[in-house]
Motif scaffolding. Structure first.
Motif, PDB file in Angstrom:
ATOM      1  N   ARG A 342     -13.696   5.777  18.098  1.00  0.00           N
ATOM      2  CA  ARG A 342     -14.582   6.737  18.745  1.00  0.00           C
ATOM      3  C   ARG A 342     -15.013   7.871  17.814  1.00  0.00           C
ATOM      4  O   ARG A 342     -16.126   8.379  17.915  1.00  0.00           O
ATOM      5  CB  ARG A 342     -13.903   7.300  19.995  1.00  0.00           C
ATOM      6  N   THR A 343     -14.122   8.267  16.915  1.00  0.00           N
ATOM      7  CA  THR A 343     -14.469   9.347  15.986  1.00  0.00           C
ATOM      8  C   THR A 343     -15.571   8.908  15.035  1.00  0.00           C
ATOM      9  O   THR A 343     -16.527   9.655  14.767  1.00  0.00           O
ATOM     10  CB  THR A 343     -13.231   9.773  15.178  1.00  0.00           C
ATOM     11  N   ILE A 345     -17.778   6.607  15.611  1.00  0.00           N
ATOM     12  CA  ILE A 345     -19.008   6.511  16.408  1.00  0.00           C
ATOM     13  C   ILE A 345     -19.628   7.891  16.603  1.00  0.00           C
ATOM     14  O   ILE A 345     -20.839   8.079  16.439  1.00  0.00           O
ATOM     15  CB  ILE A 345     -18.704   5.875  17.778  1.00  0.00           C
ATOM     16  N   GLU A 346     -18.796   8.861  16.947  1.00  0.00           N
ATOM     17  CA  GLU A 346     -19.278  10.208  17.246  1.00  0.00           C
ATOM     18  C   GLU A 346     -19.973  10.847  16.053  1.00  0.00           C
ATOM     19  O   GLU A 346     -21.028  11.489  16.206  1.00  0.00           O
ATOM     20  CB  GLU A 346     -18.100  11.082  17.688  1.00  0.00           C
ATOM     21  N   PHE A 347     -19.397  10.674  14.846  1.00  0.00           N
ATOM     22  CA  PHE A 347     -19.951  11.377  13.692  1.00  0.00           C
ATOM     23  C   PHE A 347     -20.912  10.533  12.847  1.00  0.00           C
ATOM     24  O   PHE A 347     -21.527  11.040  11.917  1.00  0.00           O
ATOM     25  CB  PHE A 347     -18.805  11.896  12.806  1.00  0.00           C
ATOM     26  N   GLU A 351     -26.484  12.513  18.222  1.00  0.00           N
ATOM     27  CA  GLU A 351     -26.056  12.854  19.575  1.00  0.00           C
ATOM     28  C   GLU A 351     -26.973  12.267  20.648  1.00  0.00           C
ATOM     29  O   GLU A 351     -26.540  11.987  21.758  1.00  0.00           O
ATOM     30  CB  GLU A 351     -25.972  14.377  19.735  1.00  0.00           C
TER      31      GLU A 351
END
Length: 377
Positions: A342-343, A345-347, A351
């Motif tokens: 998930r990290t 994917i997030e960065f 957004e």
């Protein structure tokens, strides 16, 4: 010599005349044959449609009969009889008497199902004009007011096992809209389709699922929280390659497309494109006719990396700029991996990302209890 040529000429003309006559006869015969065959097809169509209509109406009438039987049992039960005693004595006796009179289909278990069927769906009847005609359900009445139950009894036997009313409503709507067989309904319920779709939606989105089923309007509507691939027979702890996984999907393509959901069409595998001498291959390419866009899949048997996302971004950009038409929607890319990060994917993704997704796949059916707990948070 001239006489000989004249005879030959006459014989040749006779041959051509006979051949033309024979050809005309053959053409007429073929027309009659085709006409007869067309007649057969038309009659066959009428018979088939009639058989289908009879089956549908018999099914509708029987389901309404089960509903009424359930209603009678409940009303008799509410006459002051204690539930435990009633179930042991009255239903057992009723089952015995009905079985003697009408044969199979009226076991104690089935009578309990009729009772439960009425309890779960009684509001559906009371909310329609059909309520007034409930004591005399005929084909005419069903045509006039419409059949409130559109699935087969075997479908409702599965739905009766679902305690949550919202979840039960969702599966009934999806089974009707997608013409699911009993087996497919059972599989989708066991694979927790409702929970997996709900995890990607807000409260309004979940309410829409309950009331209308799955509706594809934007890319996120086609995405599940994870994908269940138990039909590939890939053991969780076994060693297999990405090629093995792709081959298994191709061999079970129909099951894979059912798992993907509505509107998917298979376009191809290992689709190649080349940049400055370097070739790249998209594992699986689909097209969704409802979203009007390409959907690309990249298969990863390990943990997701930022390189995986970057590669998919390139695939999506290529399809958007070189393959899709102007009137088609932006391409969707899904990295199907064994373990999400998930990290990463997030960065890695912006957004406001609406095109690139990374989703886990499960080689076995998920725990419904675990997914339900996730929905509670």
């Amino acid at each position: 010599m001239k006489s000989h040529k004249l005879i030959c000429s006459k014989n040749l003309n006779f041959f051509f005349e006979e051949f033309a006559a024979l050809k005309l006869i053959l053409n007429q015969h073929m027309k009659l044959k085709n006409k007869s065959f067309l007649l057969f097809e038309n009659i066959r169509s009428v018979i088939t449609e009639t058989q289908d209509y009879v089956v549908r109406n018999i099914n509708s009438a029987m389901i309404m009969a089960y509903f009424r039987i359930g209603k009678m049992i409940v009303e008799d039960e509410q006459d002051g009889n204690e539930r435990a005693v009633y179930a042991k004595d009255t239903i057992a006796r009723l089952s015995q008497e009905l079985s003697i009179e009408f044969g199979r289909g009226y076991s104690v278990d089935n009578l309990e199902r009729f009772r439960k069927f009425y309890i779960m769906y009684q509001n559906r009847i009371s909310a329609t004009p059909l309520r007034k005609s409930e004591k005399s359900i005929s084909a005419t009445v069903l045509r006039k007011f419409g059949m409130p139950f559109q699935l087969g009894w075997s479908h409702y036997v599965i739905l009766l096992k679902i305690k949550n009313e919202d979840e039960r409503s969702f599966y009934e709507i999806e089974a009707i809209n997608n013409n699911w067989s009993v087996r497919e309904l059972q599989r989708q319920y066991s694979a927790s389709l409702f929970e997996r779709l709900s995890l990607n939606k807000d409260r309004d989105g979940v309410r829409q699922l309950v009331e209308k089923g799955q509706i594809l309007e934007k890319s996120i509507d086609a995405i599940k929280s994870h994908y269940v691939l138990e039909f590939l027979d890939l053991k969780e702890d076994s060693r297999y390659t990405e090629n093995d996984m792709e081959g298994a999907i191709i061999n079970k393509l129909e099951s894979f497309m059912m798992e993907l959901g509505k509107g998917f069409l298979f376009e191809g595998r290992q689709r190649r494109f080349t940049f400055e001498g370097d070739s790249f291959f998209v594992d699986l390419v689909f097209y969704n006719r409802l979203l009007k866009c390409f959907v690309l899949f990249d298969l990863k048997i390990g943990k997701l990396t930022h390189q995986d996302i970057g590669q998919m971004q390139m695939y999506v950009n290529y399809y958007d700029r070189k393959i899709k038409n102007k009137d088609e929607n932006p391409t969707i890319g899904i990295v199907l991996c064994k373990e999400e990060n998930r990290t990463v994917i997030e960065f890695t993704l912006p957004e406001d990302n609406k095109q690139i997704f990374a989703k886990e796949y499960k080689a076995v059916l998920p725990s419904k209890e675990t997914l339900k707990k996730q929905l509670e948070y």
